[in-house]
Design an enzyme around this catalytic site. Sequence first.
Site, PDB file in Angstrom:
ATOM      1  N   LYS A   9      -5.023  -2.122  -3.087  1.00 49.68           N
ATOM      2  CA  LYS A   9      -6.468  -2.007  -3.296  1.00 49.68           C
ATOM      3  C   LYS A   9      -6.304  -0.623  -2.258  1.00 49.68           C
ATOM      4  CE  LYS A   9      -6.938  -2.904   1.315  1.00 49.68           C
ATOM      5  NZ  LYS A   9      -6.915  -1.790   2.109  1.00 49.68           N
ATOM      6  N   ILE A  90       4.627  -2.369   1.865  1.00 52.47           N
ATOM      7  CA  ILE A  90       4.745  -3.801   3.115  1.00 52.47           C
ATOM      8  C   ILE A  90       4.105  -2.915   3.408  1.00 52.47           C
ATOM      9  CG2 ILE A  90       5.345  -5.491   4.375  1.00 52.47           C
ATOM     10  CD1 ILE A  90       8.200  -5.559   2.873  1.00 52.47           C
ATOM     11  N   GLY A  97      -0.049  -8.477   0.083  1.00 55.06           N
ATOM     12  CA  GLY A  97       0.519  -9.879   0.335  1.00 55.06           C
ATOM     13  C   GLY A  97      -1.048 -10.448   0.253  1.00 55.06           C
ATOM     14  N   SER A  98      -1.987  -9.997   0.253  1.00 61.14           N
ATOM     15  CA  SER A  98      -3.365 -10.493   0.005  1.00 61.14           C
ATOM     16  C   SER A  98      -3.897 -10.210  -1.426  1.00 61.14           C
ATOM     17  CB  SER A  98      -3.923  -9.536   0.485  1.00 61.14           C
ATOM     18  OG  SER A  98      -4.465  -8.883   1.998  1.00 61.14           O
ATOM     19  N   SER A  99      -2.545  -9.393  -2.306  1.00 61.81           N
ATOM     20  CA  SER A  99      -3.035  -9.818  -3.102  1.00 61.81           C
ATOM     21  C   SER A  99      -2.502 -10.961  -4.295  1.00 61.81           C
ATOM     22  CB  SER A  99      -3.240  -7.902  -3.960  1.00 61.81           C
ATOM     23  OG  SER A  99      -3.595  -8.322  -6.154  1.00 61.81           O
ATOM     24  N   ASP A 131      -9.088  -9.572   3.243  1.00 65.88           N
ATOM     25  CA  ASP A 131      -8.302  -8.717   2.167  1.00 65.88           C
ATOM     26  C   ASP A 131      -7.956  -9.843   0.894  1.00 65.88           C
ATOM     27  OD1 ASP A 131      -9.045  -6.646   3.154  1.00 65.88           O
ATOM     28  OD2 ASP A 131      -6.983  -5.961   3.610  1.00 65.88           O
TER      29      ASP A 131
END
Length: 257
Positions: A9, A90, A97-99, A131
Amino acid sequence: MEKFICNGKLNLYLYVLNKRADGYHEIESLMSEIEYGDELFIDINRDKDELYCSDSSLLSDNLVARAVDLLRSIRDFAPCKIILNKFIPIASGMGGGSSDAANTILALNSLYDLKLSRDEIFNIAKSLGMDVSFFIDGGIQLATGRGEILERLEAISCVKKDVLIVYREPSFSSNIYSWLLPEDFGRENYNSLLKPVLRNNKELAKFYRELFELDSNFKMTGAGGAFFLFGDYDYLDEIKSMVDAPFKIITKAYSRS
């Protein structure tokens, strides 16, 4: 083994309005899913849980593993094997990581037919991070409150363009929010975290100045590390020679219908 794409995003804008009594920050952000992400492979009904990641540094504290554990605390299901191939940098502000976590929740719910309600899915997502909730629906959303109040918006024409994303180095939001000064709060700047980053990270500030001199429309997403520019551009060779950093060309930021 099933394959899933975990899109990233961009924060088209991110206002930090104030610090709340509960210690969190009140924000307002317009977020857009982009057509670029990590790869998630899942094989169900295994003898034991297994997680493999192309970046071994993420194995000790991984949101995918935490998502599996939280799901299993609500519904019982057989062990699975998960392979995560990382492409989103990262700590770049792109929500990799949220996705990954959100898509793990959705994938396991479907593959095991767990029949989780929408409220259960969002409660799990919110417990993993603000997120994560955004990536349950993706598309273009307005986030308010701590980031947990989400309003799905119609596709906005200005983001249906090619986008160049340049990544310099990790940035860590837990530190950056502590760097905020009273004058950073509000809607004056498109990203309230930009000035704290530039004040406290000299390497990233130098990188941003170089990009800004090339094109003043470069913007920082999230808590930084990555900068983006929409529209046509014909100076990729200049960026290659100017910055010592990996970069990606990502096409057609979009709203998933």
